[in-house]
Motif scaffolding. Structure first.
Motif, PDB file in Angstrom:
ATOM      1  N   VAL A  40       0.819  -1.210   0.000  1.00 27.45           N
ATOM      2  CA  VAL A  40       0.000   0.000   0.000  1.00 27.45           C
ATOM      3  C   VAL A  40       0.857   1.267   0.000  1.00 27.45           C
ATOM      4  O   VAL A  40       0.551   2.237  -0.695  1.00 27.45           O
ATOM      5  N   GLU A  41       1.944   1.247   0.777  1.00 26.54           N
ATOM      6  CA  GLU A  41       2.712   2.467   0.993  1.00 26.54           C
ATOM      7  C   GLU A  41       4.137   2.416   0.453  1.00 26.54           C
ATOM      8  O   GLU A  41       4.899   3.355   0.645  1.00 26.54           O
ATOM      9  N   GLY A  42       4.492   1.323  -0.218  1.00 24.50           N
ATOM     10  CA  GLY A  42       5.888   1.141  -0.580  1.00 24.50           C
ATOM     11  C   GLY A  42       6.337   1.791  -1.871  1.00 24.50           C
ATOM     12  O   GLY A  42       7.523   1.726  -2.203  1.00 24.50           O
ATOM     13  N   GLY A  43       5.430   2.404  -2.617  1.00 23.24           N
ATOM     14  CA  GLY A  43       5.829   2.953  -3.900  1.00 23.24           C
ATOM     15  C   GLY A  43       5.901   1.857  -4.958  1.00 23.24           C
ATOM     16  O   GLY A  43       5.761   0.671  -4.643  1.00 23.24           O
ATOM     17  N   PRO A  44       6.139   2.227  -6.207  1.00 24.98           N
ATOM     18  CA  PRO A  44       6.078   1.247  -7.311  1.00 24.98           C
ATOM     19  C   PRO A  44       7.043   0.067  -7.162  1.00 24.98           C
ATOM     20  O   PRO A  44       6.661  -1.078  -7.374  1.00 24.98           O
ATOM     21  N   ILE A  45       8.297   0.342  -6.785  1.00 21.57           N
ATOM     22  CA  ILE A  45       9.299  -0.722  -6.751  1.00 21.57           C
ATOM     23  C   ILE A  45       9.066  -1.669  -5.580  1.00 21.57           C
ATOM     24  O   ILE A  45       8.969  -2.892  -5.749  1.00 21.57           O
ATOM     25  N   LEU A  46       8.962  -1.121  -4.367  1.00 22.63           N
ATOM     26  CA  LEU A  46       8.772  -1.962  -3.182  1.00 22.63           C
ATOM     27  C   LEU A  46       7.421  -2.674  -3.219  1.00 22.63           C
ATOM     28  O   LEU A  46       7.296  -3.811  -2.765  1.00 22.63           O
ATOM     29  N   SER A  47       6.430  -2.012  -3.770  1.00 20.46           N
ATOM     30  CA  SER A  47       5.121  -2.650  -3.906  1.00 20.46           C
ATOM     31  C   SER A  47       5.203  -3.843  -4.850  1.00 20.46           C
ATOM     32  O   SER A  47       4.572  -4.883  -4.608  1.00 20.46           O
ATOM     33  N   ALA A  48       5.988  -3.707  -5.912  1.00 20.77           N
ATOM     34  CA  ALA A  48       6.162  -4.816  -6.857  1.00 20.77           C
ATOM     35  C   ALA A  48       6.900  -5.983  -6.205  1.00 20.77           C
ATOM     36  O   ALA A  48       6.565  -7.155  -6.440  1.00 20.77           O
ATOM     37  N   VAL A  49       7.895  -5.675  -5.375  1.00 20.69           N
ATOM     38  CA  VAL A  49       8.633  -6.724  -4.652  1.00 20.69           C
ATOM     39  C   VAL A  49       7.679  -7.478  -3.724  1.00 20.69           C
ATOM     40  O   VAL A  49       7.686  -8.712  -3.665  1.00 20.69           O
ATOM     41  N   ALA A  50       6.857  -6.719  -2.984  1.00 16.15           N
ATOM     42  CA  ALA A  50       5.889  -7.338  -2.071  1.00 16.15           C
ATOM     43  C   ALA A  50       4.881  -8.185  -2.834  1.00 16.15           C
ATOM     44  O   ALA A  50       4.484  -9.266  -2.382  1.00 16.15           O
ATOM     45  N   LEU A  51       4.463  -7.703  -4.009  1.00 14.92           N
ATOM     46  CA  LEU A  51       3.520  -8.458  -4.832  1.00 14.92           C
ATOM     47  C   LEU A  51       4.128  -9.778  -5.283  1.00 14.92           C
ATOM     48  O   LEU A  51       3.465 -10.823  -5.258  1.00 14.92           O
ATOM     49  N   CYS A  52       5.397  -9.749  -5.687  1.00 20.75           N
ATOM     50  CA  CYS A  52       6.081 -10.981  -6.101  1.00 20.75           C
ATOM     51  C   CYS A  52       6.123 -11.991  -4.959  1.00 20.75           C
ATOM     52  O   CYS A  52       5.869 -13.182  -5.152  1.00 20.75           O
ATOM     53  N   TYR A  53       6.432 -11.505  -3.759  1.00 20.43           N
ATOM     54  CA  TYR A  53       6.480 -12.393  -2.596  1.00 20.43           C
ATOM     55  C   TYR A  53       5.124 -13.054  -2.352  1.00 20.43           C
ATOM     56  O   TYR A  53       5.031 -14.277  -2.199  1.00 20.43           O
ATOM     57  N   THR A  54       4.085 -12.248  -2.317  1.00 22.08           N
ATOM     58  CA  THR A  54       2.757 -12.796  -2.013  1.00 22.08           C
ATOM     59  C   THR A  54       2.302 -13.769  -3.093  1.00 22.08           C
ATOM     60  O   THR A  54       1.732 -14.827  -2.786  1.00 22.08           O
ATOM     61  N   GLU A  55       2.561 -13.451  -4.356  1.00 18.50           N
ATOM     62  CA  GLU A  55       2.102 -14.322  -5.435  1.00 18.50           C
ATOM     63  C   GLU A  55       2.863 -15.647  -5.467  1.00 18.50           C
ATOM     64  O   GLU A  55       2.287 -16.695  -5.760  1.00 18.50           O
ATOM     65  N   VAL A  56       4.162 -15.604  -5.162  1.00 19.88           N
ATOM     66  CA  VAL A  56       4.949 -16.838  -5.157  1.00 19.88           C
ATOM     67  C   VAL A  56       4.460 -17.784  -4.069  1.00 19.88           C
ATOM     68  O   VAL A  56       4.233 -18.976  -4.314  1.00 19.88           O
ATOM     69  N   PHE A  57       4.269 -17.268  -2.850  1.00 22.15           N
ATOM     70  CA  PHE A  57       3.911 -18.146  -1.747  1.00 22.15           C
ATOM     71  C   PHE A  57       2.425 -18.485  -1.713  1.00 22.15           C
ATOM     72  O   PHE A  57       2.031 -19.468  -1.086  1.00 22.15           O
ATOM     73  N   ARG A  58       1.606 -17.698  -2.390  1.00 20.13           N
ATOM     74  CA  ARG A  58       0.194 -18.068  -2.499  1.00 20.13           C
ATOM     75  C   ARG A  58      -0.059 -18.948  -3.716  1.00 20.13           C
ATOM     76  O   ARG A  58      -1.035 -19.697  -3.744  1.00 20.13           O
ATOM     77  N   GLY A  59       0.810 -18.853  -4.702  1.00 17.17           N
ATOM     78  CA  GLY A  59       0.553 -19.535  -5.968  1.00 17.17           C
ATOM     79  C   GLY A  59       1.280 -20.850  -6.145  1.00 17.17           C
ATOM     80  O   GLY A  59       1.161 -21.486  -7.197  1.00 17.17           O
ATOM     81  N   THR A  60       2.053 -21.266  -5.134  1.00 17.53           N
ATOM     82  CA  THR A  60       2.756 -22.540  -5.226  1.00 17.53           C
ATOM     83  C   THR A  60       2.351 -23.447  -4.065  1.00 17.53           C
ATOM     84  O   THR A  60       1.890 -22.975  -3.021  1.00 17.53           O
ATOM     85  N   SER A  61       2.544 -24.733  -4.248  1.00 17.62           N
ATOM     86  CA  SER A  61       2.145 -25.717  -3.244  1.00 17.62           C
ATOM     87  C   SER A  61       3.003 -25.594  -1.987  1.00 17.62           C
ATOM     88  O   SER A  61       4.236 -25.509  -2.063  1.00 17.62           O
ATOM     89  N   LEU A  62       2.357 -25.602  -0.835  1.00 17.27           N
ATOM     90  CA  LEU A  62       3.089 -25.549   0.429  1.00 17.27           C
ATOM     91  C   LEU A  62       3.987 -26.765   0.586  1.00 17.27           C
ATOM     92  O   LEU A  62       5.114 -26.664   1.089  1.00 17.27           O
TER      93      LEU A  62
END
Length: 220
Positions: A40-62
């Motif tokens: 929400v508050e990280g700006g374009p670059i940090l927000s993109a990094v956070a998005l990558c983290y969430t998508e990787v761990f939500r989108g792959t098998s535990l």
């Protein structure tokens, strides 16, 4: 063979399960707030990094994540103890899903309040921690409660990397006694009891947070 002689082993497994679950929830909640706020508050670059983290761990098998951390990382010279691996992977899982909960709760704060904060000359840090986050935390609690219960249930997967948790202990005892019905029935009861205790604790925290929010609003 009398399976009741193995109750201490089941108890030790239950303690390991709760330890891993609670540690994962605490570390995962910290990751969730960190990456959720960045979204929400990280700006374009940090927000993109956070998005990558969430998508990787939500989108792959535990389970695949668990095997990758335990079996693949040592091949590049980075290895952890089994319990540490289990906690880290479960925490990353909690963080991935929790970050979306945090992002959604922060995004739900009304624009009128944010505009009022700017009118009062609040900077972004003050607006986040004095306006947005206190309200968002109240909204997050039910979703985080569900995530905590889910983490307890998913913790049974750590038995696959030779951690002597409740599931691993139950399977070992079943192999010795060949009494599937009794062993797995008591294991179900143990997981249900731990879920109830976790839900009671979460409800108590939720009431505390909501009471604090009410008192804060009354003070204003």
């Amino acid at each position: 063979m009398d399976w009741t002689a193995y109750l201490p082993m089941l108890w030790q497994g239950a303690v390991v399960t709760m330890t891993i679950t609670l540690a994962s929830i605490v570390v995962g909640a910290a990751l969730a707030f960190f990456f959720g706020i960045l979204r929400v508050e990280g700006g374009p670059i940090l927000s993109a990094v956070a998005l990558c983290y969430t998508e990787v761990f939500r989108g792959t098998s535990l389970l695949v994540q668990l095997f990758w951390f335990y079996y693949a990382l040592p091949l590049v010279g980075l290895s952890f103890e089994p319990i540490t691996t289990g906690i880290l992977v479960l925490a990353a899982h909690v963080g991935g899903y929790g970050a979306e909960i945090v992002r959604g709760a922060l995004s739900s704060v009304s624009t009128q309040q944010l505009e009022a904060a700017r009118a009062l000359n609040f900077n972004r840090f003050q607006t986040l921690f004095r306006i947005s986050l206190p309200q968002a935390v109240v909204e997050m609690m039910p979703a985080f409660g569900n995530l905590a219960i889910e983490t307890l249930k998913l913790s049974s997967l750590v038995s696959l990397i030779s951690i002597a948790d409740l599931t691993f202990s139950a399977q070992s005892i079943r192999n010795l006694t060949l009494d599937s019905t009794s062993i797995y029935s008591i294991t179900l009861v143990c997981y249900f009891a731990m879920s109830l205790m976790l839900m009671v604790a979460i409800k108590a925290i939720e009431r505390f947070v909501r009471r604090g929010d009410v008192l804060s609003r009354a003070g204003h």
